[in-house]
Design a protein around this motif. Sequence first.
Motif: not given
Lengths: 271, 336
Positions: A167, A169-170, A172-176, A178, A182-183, A186, B50, B71, B85, B100, B148
């Motif tokens: 969530e 990451a989302r 922060d601008g990431a698509t599902p 991404q 990226r999260v 790894p 969400f 996003e 992370f 990003l 952002r």
Amino acid sequence: MPGSSRALRLLAHGALWAFSLAFLLPLLWTLRSALLPEGLAYALPPVWGPWTLENFAQVLQGPFGKAFRNSLLVASLVVLLGLPLAAGLGYALARYGLGGHGLRFAVLAVQMIPPIVLALPLFALMRLLGLSGSLTALVLAYLAFALPFMSWLLMGFFQGIPRELEEAARVDGATPFQAFLRVVLPLAAPGLFAAGILGFLLSWNEFLFALLLSGRETQTVPVALSTLVTQRGVLFAQVAAGVVLSILPVALLARLVDRYLVEGLTLGAVK
Amino acid sequence: MVELKGVHKRFGPVRAVEGLDLRLREGEFFTLLGPSGCGKTTTLRLVAGFEAPDRGEVLIGGEVVNPLPPERRPIGMVFQHYALFPNMTVFGNVAFPLRLRRLPEGEVRRRVGELLEMVHLVGLEGRYPKELSGGQQQRVALARALAREPKVLLLDEPLSALDARIREELRGELKRLQGETGLTTLYVTHDQEEALALSDRIAVMREGRLEQLGTPKEVYEEPATAFVAGFVGSGVLVPGEAREGLFHRGRAWPVRVRGEGRGYLLLRPERLRLDQGGFLEGRVVLATYLGSLVRLEVEAEGLFLKVDLPPEGVPAPGERVRLALPPEAPFVPEGG
């Protein structure tokens, strides 16, 4: 008190050594047999020399070298093709409840089917597809078994990764995708290593399908080893040398990633 | 800046949010306050994207964002458990939203530097989250949320996982940062002290509904309902009647109240004093040492009233005392 705790520690170490030896003894015995001349490998009483590398040379001159390359290719392809698919399926099962309980059960059920039940249908199917005797047939057959297994393992692993991270990451601008790439991936690296190694092992050690589906040029290591059981008898020392050689790549691979492997197996198990 | 219009959200049989209407002003620090399960976090998640409302609209900057995924909403968010992370350094975490957006690496470095300076974390760029304290982790989370350049900052109980001292320190930091950036901020907490200290306005929620909306002073001093009176601050609700501007409980009490009819008088511990000529006579049943003050529990006329006193010369449990009432106190009408 310090005396009794030292005694306890010694006892524990003794027990661990005994267990380790019990597990390692067959392997050490195989190594000993591989290093003895053929006639002496299973002599009674056991002998401890003269040592030789002749069995390894013999095995590598025969079909074993080709089989080794075939096994390496098949197992690597199963991992390379299977891991991304298993990661996708495991993630979808873990996060989106894909297919509900039905699909989860189906994934698990594949592990419950005795391979012999599927041997003939698979053989017939591969013949129908014109793949009989090819490495492709083996890769497909192993994928069918390894994929559910790897997916199940990874599913447990993905469930252990907090949803909040995705969530975050989302937001922060990431698509599902991404966020997954990226999260999540790894963070699931130990699980991926574990699934990869176990998928590799599953394919590397498999004998039944390899015997049925492979041809003369596409034999894998277990099948090549079985050819050492000749009409004149079992070439024990050469079998032992072949076994030692077949263990090497897996042992090397496991050694390279053992930290991740242990982490992956334990984490996947409890989550 | 952020608006919720008639928003409903259910999870199975549970009504998480029911017909919620809210409007946050530009640059405002707005807090959703309420107990667990009151719908405040669901509301925040509806704004973040969400969760999708079953009915109603969520607007950000005048635009309906219902169909937009998180996003694509102009938001930044800080989570309760930081959500850093773990495989990335402090730099990597703060740079994540910038990378990003495919900003040039030089620009990423410059922005991350600025943000880390803003949250006082310069020099810790190379550390991993597990090498940071809880407070430092939350600062990183804040820097990442600001990276952002969002229009709205969402904070989901960001201080609740921290110990008291760090919480207080970060509270001040949050207020300072919000003032500096002028960001419209939606803050979720169950901690009324936090809400009172930080907010421009507070929305008190209960069972998915808005109980009261007002400034901290209004919510504290003029609670609209018995629930708000009980939830925000400490105090005792004394049942009685408001008549001709005074509170009555059997007899007229010397406390001016607003309103008429049956209801509750809210007596805050800090508004009561010990006084030889006080209106109520009672007996001390409990004295709790709280550091800067002692909280007495006094039984008087069948009520258990709380009184805050400086720690010196406090009467012991069992002693008889007289309590002076405040000349004026909040009155919550019955059914409110």
